[in-house]
Design an enzyme around this catalytic site. Structure first.
Site, mmCIF file in Angstrom:
data_model
loop_
_atom_site.group_PDB
_atom_site.id
_atom_site.type_symbol
_atom_site.label_atom_id
_atom_site.label_comp_id
_atom_site.label_asym_id
_atom_site.label_seq_id
_atom_site.Cartn_x
_atom_site.Cartn_y
_atom_site.Cartn_z
ATOM 1 N N HIS A 109 -9.304 1.102 4.869
ATOM 2 C CA HIS A 109 -7.864 1.500 5.823
ATOM 3 C C HIS A 109 -8.122 2.417 6.743
ATOM 4 O O HIS A 109 -9.017 3.358 6.742
ATOM 5 C CB HIS A 109 -6.917 1.993 4.650
ATOM 6 C CG HIS A 109 -5.487 2.178 5.007
ATOM 7 N ND1 HIS A 109 -4.997 3.066 6.009
ATOM 8 C CD2 HIS A 109 -4.521 1.082 5.043
ATOM 9 C CE1 HIS A 109 -4.023 2.723 6.309
ATOM 10 N NE2 HIS A 109 -3.388 1.565 5.975
ATOM 11 N N GLU A 117 -6.597 4.987 7.790
ATOM 12 C CA GLU A 117 -6.347 6.411 7.588
ATOM 13 C C GLU A 117 -7.560 7.037 6.848
ATOM 14 O O GLU A 117 -7.859 8.141 7.101
ATOM 15 C CB GLU A 117 -5.079 6.467 6.664
ATOM 16 C CG GLU A 117 -3.729 6.333 7.435
ATOM 17 C CD GLU A 117 -2.779 5.887 6.564
ATOM 18 O OE1 GLU A 117 -2.528 5.825 5.476
ATOM 19 O OE2 GLU A 117 -1.743 5.107 7.404
ATOM 20 N N LYS A 150 0.211 4.292 -0.301
ATOM 21 C CA LYS A 150 -0.418 5.628 0.120
ATOM 22 C C LYS A 150 -0.289 6.546 -0.681
ATOM 23 O O LYS A 150 -0.037 6.432 -1.891
ATOM 24 C CB LYS A 150 -0.019 5.808 1.847
ATOM 25 C CG LYS A 150 -0.090 4.541 2.445
ATOM 26 C CD LYS A 150 0.146 4.750 3.916
ATOM 27 C CE LYS A 150 0.143 3.285 4.597
ATOM 28 N NZ LYS A 150 0.467 3.456 5.920
ATOM 29 N N GLU A 206 -4.917 -4.770 10.489
ATOM 30 C CA GLU A 206 -4.069 -3.839 10.794
ATOM 31 C C GLU A 206 -4.516 -3.156 12.042
ATOM 32 O O GLU A 206 -5.262 -1.977 12.138
ATOM 33 C CB GLU A 206 -4.029 -2.903 9.539
ATOM 34 C CG GLU A 206 -3.576 -3.589 8.145
ATOM 35 C CD GLU A 206 -3.116 -2.493 7.349
ATOM 36 O OE1 GLU A 206 -1.996 -2.642 6.831
ATOM 37 O OE2 GLU A 206 -3.856 -1.215 7.009
ATOM 38 N N ASN A 219 0.811 -1.128 0.186
ATOM 39 C CA ASN A 219 0.076 0.115 0.140
ATOM 40 C C ASN A 219 0.923 1.185 -0.002
ATOM 41 O O ASN A 219 1.484 1.741 1.063
ATOM 42 C CB ASN A 219 -1.055 -0.161 1.006
ATOM 43 C CG ASN A 219 -1.634 1.389 1.445
ATOM 44 O OD1 ASN A 219 -1.751 1.962 0.674
ATOM 45 N ND2 ASN A 219 -2.318 1.346 2.673
HETATM 46 P P1 PGA Z 1 3.187 0.389 7.557
HETATM 47 O O1 PGA Z 1 1.752 0.617 7.041
HETATM 48 O O2 PGA Z 1 3.671 -0.899 6.902
HETATM 49 O O3 PGA Z 1 3.877 1.545 6.751
HETATM 50 O O4 PGA Z 1 3.114 0.267 9.024
HETATM 51 C C1 PGA Z 1 0.945 -0.625 6.795
HETATM 52 C C2 PGA Z 1 -0.595 0.081 5.905
HETATM 53 O O5 PGA Z 1 -1.069 1.063 6.530
HETATM 54 O O6 PGA Z 1 -1.151 -0.630 5.331
#
Ligand code: PGA
Length: 249
Positions: free
Chosen positions: A93, A95, A11, A165, A9
């Site tokens: 997700h 976020e 982002k 997550e 991912n």
């Molecule tokens: P990270 O993010 O591996 O940078 O902790 C994981 C995600 O948000 O899918």
């Protein structure tokens, strides 16, 4: 047999030019890898060109509107992704839930719409630090799973991937221990047995996400109920991501 999956991912990182470069390199690095589905979720602006060089890498969108078209400024629809050749879509997700106000109800609409348009949703679920400290991890995960999957049939669910997550482990460098992760993954599989049936639960890929990196991926993914990873930061470098992919084998 359930599928092992390692998904990146990205982002809001990488320009189109950078994305094409990384995915081309990744393809070379994993040329001999078999038995793992490798997915990259670049920003929308890179989807079209990444798909052209994707090779064995499958491509995911990071979000999606549930409507097919219309007056929704700034949004992108499932028809548009499907037309490009996008196969997966990351939904729910943390976020998106935290910064863009996504609720279970919205995520549920997106999952239904993705499935109706031939896209495979990766449904993200997970508790915040305070939930874990208050002993609410299972309640929150259950709420995310039941809310996200409401009204989804067994047949439809066959195309859904779950990603656990824990919010406190995302981008923080704090990974859940393999035991902590395994405990929640087993709980999710039990929930899926109740919601659908044992066979479906057994066949569902449940990915772990939250500070997965080359140094910890093997230990996490070797757990019985952990069927791969959803990787943020460590998916931005082709070498690191390819090590995580190979750690599944
Ligand atoms: P990270 O993010 O591996 O940078 O902790 C994981 C995600 O948000 O899918």
């Amino acid at each position: 047999m359930r599928k092992m999956i390692v998904a990146g991912n990205w982002k809001m990182n990488k320009t189109n030019t950078e994305a094409v470069e990384i995915v081309s390199k990744l393809n070379e690095l994993i040329a001999d890898v078999k038995g793992v589905e490798v997915i990259i979720g670049p920003p929308f602006t890179a989807l079209s060109d990444v798909i052209k060089v994707a090779g064995k890498v499958k491509v995911a969108a990071q979000n999606m509107h549930w409507e097919e078209k219309g007056a929704f400024t700034g949004e992108v629809s499932p028809i548009m992704f499907h037309d490009l050749g996008v196969e997966y879509v990351i939904l729910g997700h943390s976020e998106r839930r935290a910064y863009f106000g996504e609720t279970n109800e919205m995520i549920n609409k997106k999952i239904k719409s993705a499935l109706a348009h031939g896209l495979k949703p990766i449904l993200c679920v997970g508790e915040k630090l305070e939930d874990r400290e208050n002993g609410n991890t299972e309640n929150v995960v259950e709420d995310h799973i039941k809310g996200g999957l409401e009204g989804i049939s067994k047949e439809e669910f066959a195309n859904v991937v779950i990603a656990y997550e824990p919010v406190w482990a995302i981008g923080t460098g704090k990974t859940a221990t393999p035991e902590q992760a395994e405990e929640v993954h087993a709980f999710i599989r039990k929930l899926l047995t109740e919601l659908f049936d044992a066979e479906i639960a057994e066949n569902t890929s449940i990915l772990y996400g939250g500070s997965v990196k080359p140094a910890n991926s093997k230990e996490l993914i070797s757990k019985e109920n952990i069927d791969g990873g959803l990787v943020g930061g460590a998916s931005l470098k082709a070498e690191d991501f390819s090590i995580i992919v190979k750690s599944v084998l």
